[in-house]
Scaffold this motif. Structure first.
Motif, PDB file in Angstrom:
ATOM      1  N   THR A  87       9.970  -5.283   0.506  1.00  0.00           N
ATOM      2  CA  THR A  87       8.248  -4.443   0.302  1.00  0.00           C
ATOM      3  C   THR A  87       8.634  -3.771   0.018  1.00  0.00           C
ATOM      4  OG1 THR A  87       8.235  -3.832   2.170  1.00  0.00           O
ATOM      5  CG2 THR A  87       7.683  -6.276   2.590  1.00  0.00           C
ATOM      6  N   LYS A 124      11.811  -7.203   4.138  1.00  0.00           N
ATOM      7  CA  LYS A 124      10.787  -7.726   4.386  1.00  0.00           C
ATOM      8  C   LYS A 124      10.149  -6.609   5.185  1.00  0.00           C
ATOM      9  CE  LYS A 124       9.691 -12.356   2.754  1.00  0.00           C
ATOM     10  NZ  LYS A 124      10.780 -13.611   2.807  1.00  0.00           N
ATOM     11  N   GLY A 145      12.934 -10.608  -2.373  1.00  0.00           N
ATOM     12  CA  GLY A 145      11.948 -10.611  -1.229  1.00  0.00           C
ATOM     13  C   GLY A 145      11.911  -9.704  -0.530  1.00  0.00           C
TER      14      GLY A 145
END
Ligand code: FAD
Length: 297
Positions: A55, A22, A53
């Motif tokens: 990016t 993340k 979860g």
């Protein structure tokens, strides 16, 4: 190296999926974990795009790092539904510049925010549009796509799901990977229907080793997959003992993989969730089975 060439060489293979972090502060840890998995010489590794979860901004970075250091074929995921054409074209150029030859073309999930917007303004509605764009980009990508043995949750029925899957494959897909399955018979029945419908590309069953009781609810929510009672009993018995649950989860996944190989399914994809110890456990359990076959190159 193109993944389709690895899948078509007739040898039994294992591949592993990892996901980006993340936050950038976790990137080094994730890279270290993915490098441990790469050292096991899987047939290929895939890096998700914003799923689980993580990016999307680190997907290509992680894929390039492994490809350059370990010579493992890398599959970079790419989603389209929340993007415009310019962003997708930029990602395609970034993948090309990084030397990525394999792309997993996905639509992405419909978030409530996205669903609240006007669909007629979306640049993409289905993964098949991304597949077509990748094919028309002039890059000779090997293209993977997703499929759902237990039917995609938005589909009214399996017949429609397979009809649209066929359209997606015909747009230029080289191979398919399934949503996670815990019951092989559902996958084998699905394969029969795919072949009957004329879909003839390789299909990799996706196996998720559950090594933590908390993963169970999340996995069901994410995938809607059926969990056999045999598996639920195992979680009931060992779920509160992390070491025992890890061992039991690896054993269950190994059993599924061996059963798939025994039924003639040569390529199996593992949702290894950035856990090298899980990937190692599975490879160790299969050492004599993969044996000489394991030299997939
Ligand atoms: P599509 O193929 O577009 O299908 C979605 C739905 O639309 C299905 O119900 C299908 O039947 C229907 N459909 C397709 N075409 C048409 C049409 N022409 N008309 C009407 N209906 C149609 N998500 C991420 O965000 N990042 C990832 O990295 C990621 N990796 C994944 C990897 C795998 C192996 C799998 C199985 C899923 C992954 N996902 C990922 C989740 C995926 O984005 C979602 O499941 C998403 O809801 C559907 O994506 P898709 O590419 O299968 O979509």
């Amino acid at each position: 190296m193109k993944i389709i060439d690895v899948l078509n060489n007739g040898k039994m293979t294992i591949s592993f999926e990892v996901f980006p972090p993340k936050k950038e502060t976790s990137l080094d840890n994730v890279k270290a974990a993915t490098e441990e998995i790469a050292k096991l010489s899987p047939a290929f590794m895939s890096v998700t795009y914003g799923a689980g979860g993580g990016t999307s901004e680190f997907t290509i970075d992680i894929a390039k790092n492994i490809k350059d250091k370990y010579d493992v074929p890398m599959l970079a995921h790419l989603t389209c539904v929340s993007s415009d054409h310019e962003t997708v074209q930029q990602r395609i150029a970034d993948m090309k510049a990084a030397g990525i030859e394999n792309v997993m073309a996905l639509r992405g999930d419909l978030t409530p925010e996205l669903e609240a917007t006007d669909r007629t303004r979306w640049a993409y509605h289905h993964a098949s549009e991304l597949v077509r764009e990748l094919r028309e980009s002039g890059n000779d990508f090997c293209i993977g796509a997703a499929c759902y043995p237990e039917v995609h949750p938005e589909s009214a029925n399996q017949k429609d799901d397979i009809k649209y899957l066929k359209e997606k494959v015909e747009a230029g897909v080289d191979f398919l990977t399934t949503q996670m399955i815990f019951d092989n018979s559902l996958f084998l029945g699905f394969m029969y229907k795919l072949r009957e419908s004329g879909i003839d590309v390789p299909v990799l069953p996706g196996i998720m080793p559950i090594t933590n009781a908390n993963q169970v609810a999340r996995a069901i929510k994410l995938s809607g997959a059926y969990m056999p009672q045999r598996f639920r009993s195992l979680v009931d018995m060992f779920g509160e003992d992390p070491a025992a649950m890890t061992q039991a989860g690896i054993a269950y996944a190994t059993d599924q993989i061996i059963d798939l190989y025994a039924n003639g399914i040569t390529n199996v994809h593992i949702y290894s969730m950035n856990k090298p110890e899980v990937a190692k456990g599975i490879i160790n359990n299969l050492s004599n089975i993969l044996g000489k076959e394991f030299d997939w190159r």
